[in-house]
Design an enzyme around this catalytic site. Sequence first.
Site, PDB file in Angstrom:
ATOM      1  N   PRO A  87       0.610  -1.055  -0.104  1.00 33.53           N
ATOM      2  CA  PRO A  87      -0.073   0.180   0.003  1.00 33.53           C
ATOM      3  C   PRO A  87       0.915   1.148   0.107  1.00 33.53           C
ATOM      4  O   PRO A  87       2.185   1.562   0.500  1.00 33.53           O
ATOM      5  CB  PRO A  87      -0.710   0.312   1.694  1.00 33.53           C
ATOM      6  N   CYS A  88       0.123   2.478  -0.933  1.00 33.59           N
ATOM      7  CA  CYS A  88       1.081   3.939  -0.520  1.00 33.59           C
ATOM      8  C   CYS A  88       0.635   4.255   1.663  1.00 33.59           C
ATOM      9  O   CYS A  88      -1.047   4.153   0.531  1.00 33.59           O
ATOM     10  CB  CYS A  88       1.053   4.506  -2.383  1.00 33.59           C
ATOM     11  N   GLN A  89       1.689   4.421   1.879  1.00 31.66           N
ATOM     12  CA  GLN A  89       1.265   4.771   2.968  1.00 31.66           C
ATOM     13  C   GLN A  89       1.848   6.573   3.229  1.00 31.66           C
ATOM     14  O   GLN A  89       2.841   6.351   2.409  1.00 31.66           O
ATOM     15  CB  GLN A  89       0.911   4.158   3.971  1.00 31.66           C
ATOM     16  N   TYR A  91       5.384   7.089   4.767  1.00 31.58           N
ATOM     17  CA  TYR A  91       6.308   6.606   5.064  1.00 31.58           C
ATOM     18  C   TYR A  91       7.355   7.178   5.946  1.00 31.58           C
ATOM     19  O   TYR A  91       8.699   6.249   5.868  1.00 31.58           O
ATOM     20  CB  TYR A  91       7.384   5.762   4.181  1.00 31.58           C
ATOM     21  N   ASN A 132       3.378  -0.057  -6.641  1.00 33.15           N
ATOM     22  CA  ASN A 132       2.997   0.730  -6.132  1.00 33.15           C
ATOM     23  C   ASN A 132       2.372   1.977  -7.515  1.00 33.15           C
ATOM     24  O   ASN A 132       2.704   1.465  -8.335  1.00 33.15           O
ATOM     25  CB  ASN A 132       4.138   1.817  -5.084  1.00 33.15           C
TER      26      ASN A 132
END
Length: 432
Positions: A87-89, A91, A132
Amino acid sequence: MALKVVELFAGVGGFRIGLEGYPRRKDCNYEVIWSNQWEPSTKKQQASRIYKNRWPQAEHSVENIADVVENKWHTIPDHDLLVGGFPCQDYSVATSLKNSEGLIGKKGVLWWSIEAILRKKVNKPKYLLLENVDRLLKSPSKQRGRDFAVMLASLNNLGYAVEWRVINAAEYGMPQRRRRIFILAYHQDSGLYNRMVQTTEKENWLQTDGVFAHAFQIKTFNDNSYQGTLEEDLAAVSATFNLGGKASPFLNSGLMYKGTYVTNKSFPDYTGPRTTLGDILLEESLVPESFFIRDEDIHSPKGWKYLKGAKNEARYNKKLDFHYTYIEGGMVFPEALDNASRTIITKEGGKTPTRFKHVVQQGGRLRRLTPIELERLNMFPDNHTELNGVSATKRAFLMGNALVVGIIDRLGKILDQQIHQKTHTLHREDGL
């Protein structure tokens, strides 16, 4: 001997199908030996049910990967290649490693599960293949490129060189306009690492010599190459990288080695066959009647035609007591069948009219896409997600979260060739 693969965030097995084939190809040189898929806030875990149904003998984990990494990471077997569409979160780094007893980033951010596996493994995987959304290169909005810089710095500290490419599947003949970033990493103990680092002109790796260059050809770069360095301290990268910058320094192609990154904008170079939305449609007689749209749902005040159309209208926000003019461009309605499909999303399923669901015309009637057609847009086998208890709406959700299998198929074949230095046998007439 086949390369041993661990598949994280496996969904319904898109990476596995791309690498192994389904059914498994006789010439396949990959073997998925362990996989993990866990969807938060759901009891049924439908993706894992489908995965186990398609690969009954799989060593498949249905647990939160963060818990696995924290409490029983030793159950993850040693492997050659780690793959996953994480998932793109956010970071950002919560604290430095020495003060956190192994927890570098924020809890619940799944990139740090990947980082922890790599850090804890004595026998680290030699290769990574990750996917991603392309906004990863420029997130977050207030510090453009920071998240990707943190990832690159993490991998550099773990002994990996990295190359990346943003690929739109449709630009290489595939049936869906789905743009994603793909990331390949090579450990310093691998031959690919040494060949990349020893390449004198790094852009040659990106244009002609690297895995992406062979799998997805590009035209000559423009003159906008950019180079920079990354600090080893992840907290410092998180806090200061591109601070105050208006744009991310990371373009859609690039590589990183020994803390230095080189990046440029690439343009696809493809002249092979193309698959259109019309090519993947079922015959009208095979489409269930429930997918055809009633006239009243097309022309109602909040129906398909209105939602897809252009708007310039007065609106009122009752909560804020605010009047404003809402302007929105129109969409092609119904969808053009002579081009690749728009990107499918997780809310593709269900009868409720929305702006972004696909509507096609067939036999003089409008209809939504079926689960099989959504699978075809991601190049999955027909009915891959069909399973008792899994609704058509859920199947659409799963495809909205999936990747285009054809990209992994091409990358897997070229990666295998490059690892084993086989003769390059994939040509443009094969769709490359």
